[in-house]
Design an enzyme around this catalytic site. Structure first.
Site, short mmCIF file in Angstrom:
data_model
loop_
_atom_site.label_atom_id
_atom_site.label_comp_id
_atom_site.label_asym_id
_atom_site.label_seq_id
_atom_site.Cartn_x
_atom_site.Cartn_y
_atom_site.Cartn_z
N HIS A 74 0.84 -1.21 0.00
CA HIS A 74 0.00 0.00 0.00
C HIS A 74 0.87 1.26 0.00
CE1 HIS A 74 -3.66 2.32 1.39
NE2 HIS A 74 -2.69 3.12 1.82
N GLU A 75 1.85 1.28 0.91
CA GLU A 75 2.75 2.45 1.00
C GLU A 75 3.66 2.54 -0.21
OE1 GLU A 75 2.33 4.74 3.15
OE2 GLU A 75 0.81 3.60 4.23
N HIS A 100 1.96 4.54 -2.93
CA HIS A 100 2.17 5.99 -2.79
C HIS A 100 3.56 6.38 -3.28
CE1 HIS A 100 -1.49 6.52 -0.50
NE2 HIS A 100 -1.08 5.75 0.49
#
Length: 410
Positions: free
Chosen positions: A67-68, A71
């Site tokens: 998920h990170e 980004h």
């Protein structure tokens, strides 16, 4: 070490785990192993339940890491450095060096994480649809399907939860980008998203307390904890935004002091040493030379080490000055953010402020900057602390202005 450990790097991005991560790893492992045991997925093999619980906990954090990383990859594609990714109690955080240059870029950086989580969920649920149900499989097969279902659900929740429109959640970043686009001002977007985050945090706290009172158990305590975390971080976003705005608003004219001496440029170096330097050894003083009503330049005391003592009686101060157009300087209307960056770039204790006419208007050191910001925001920073900052030339740990200034370097 700041309570975190580096465990490697991915695509050049350092990966860290915070000390709080070990607590949540153990807690999630315990909860998973108990659920696996209650569902009778491993029979009497309690050790297998613990192993499966640990694997599920690690897969949860791999999901958070991906998920990170979503980004981070979008930020890197926009030319923005990612300093690190850290896993901690509440999941993970990608330390992105600065804001996107426009709201569209900020929108996609924010959306990338939830899209990765939702994408993983779709892929896993699609794979599950092709597999037999748990009841038609042996123990290992049934356990594997259960674990896949669990990770699919976790990624679905992770994606949806992070789209809640309030900082510090990704949905708050999305809301900020939308308001930024509509209003044409990033700070307005942050204020809206931070206010929304505080409201959501209070709602979470209230809901958790209500569940505790209603059920008489502590099942709502985790919701209270998450609500508190969201509220606190939303407030931090608001404070940092206010600080960023002040760095763009406060100018050199409001920060500078006249803590310097102006010396006759025609004095000999011997006279300079006898009349000023020897009597002010204990003071931190900046000297400028002037003659005929004009500033001639900056006197750098360390230059005396390169001048033969026998020449001190014949050489004048004018012979050793650094002309004003050759020294680091800023104008009176220069914003503080630029001054902070220049001070860090030159690695000096102070910088000179020049008037529109090219005369010395003042000097600024790090203590002056902190004092001005403290006055602007009514922060209780004592004079003793300001004095220490001036002497040591370092910002306090609770006010890392160079890092904050860098986020405004768009």
């Amino acid at each position: 070490m700041d309570g975190k450990w580096q465990i490697g790097s991915l695509l050049g991005i350092p990966l860290y785990i915070d000390s709080s991560w070990f607590f949540i790893l153990g807690l999630v492992t315990l909860v998973n192993s108990q659920e696996i045991t209650q569902l009778n997925l491993v029979g009497n093999l309690w050790w297998l339940a613990w192993i499966a619980g640990l694997i599920l906990a690690l897969l949860l954090f791999i999901s958070v890491l991906l998920h990170e990383l979503g980004h981070s990859l979008v930020a890197l594609a926009q030319g923005i450095n990612v300093n690190s990714i850290t896993l901690f109690l509440f999941g993970g955080v990608a330390a992105i060096e600065k804001e996107s240059e426009n709201p569209i870029g900020a929108f996609w950086v924010a959306m990338a994480g939830p899209l990765v989580s939702l994408g993983l969920s779709v892929i896993l649920f699609t794979l599950l649809s092709t597999l037999p149900s748990r009841e038609n499989l042996d123990m290992i097969g049934g356990l594997s399907v259960y674990m896949m279902e669990d990770i699919a659900r976790i990624n679905l929740v992770l994606g949806i939860f992070n789209l809640i429109p309030g900082l510090p959640l990704d949905g708050g970043q999305v809301l900020k980008a939308i308001i930024w686009k509509l209003k044409g001002d990033r700070f307005t977007g942050v204020r809206w998203a931070a206010a929304s985050g505080q409201l959501i945090g209070w709602l979470g706290i209230s809901l958790g307390l209500f569940l505790i009172l209603l059920t008489g158990s502590l099942s709502g305590l985790w919701i209270v904890f998450i609500g508190w975390f969201v509220r606190r971080n939303a407030e931090n976003y608001q404070r940092i935004t206010q600080l960023q705005e002040s760095l763009l608003t406060i100018t050199a004219r409001e920060v500078m002091t006249r803590e310097f001496r102006v010396i006759n440029a025609h004095l000999t170096i011997t006279q300079l040493a006898q009349d000023y330097l020897l009597s002010e050894l204990h003071e931190r003083m900046v000297y400028f030379a002037a003659s005929e009503g004009r500033y001639r330049g900056l006197i750098v005391i360390e230059d005396l080490q390169n001048i033969e003592r026998s020449q001190w009686d014949t050489m004048t101060v004018w012979d050793m000055v650094h002309p004003l157009n050759t020294i680091p300087s800023v104008g009176e209307t220069t914003p503080v953010v630029t001054i902070i960056e220049k001070l860090e770039a030159i690695n000096e204790g102070y910088i000179t402020v020049l008037s529109p006419a090219g005369a010395v208007a003042g000097i600024i050191d790090r203590g002056d900057i902190v004092k001005a910001i403290a006055a602007y925001h009514q922060l209780p920073i004592p004079e003793t602390e300001i004095k220490r900052i001036k002497e040591e030339g370092t910002y306090p740990s609770y006010l890392q202005l160079p890092a904050i200034a860098k986020t405004l370097d768009t």
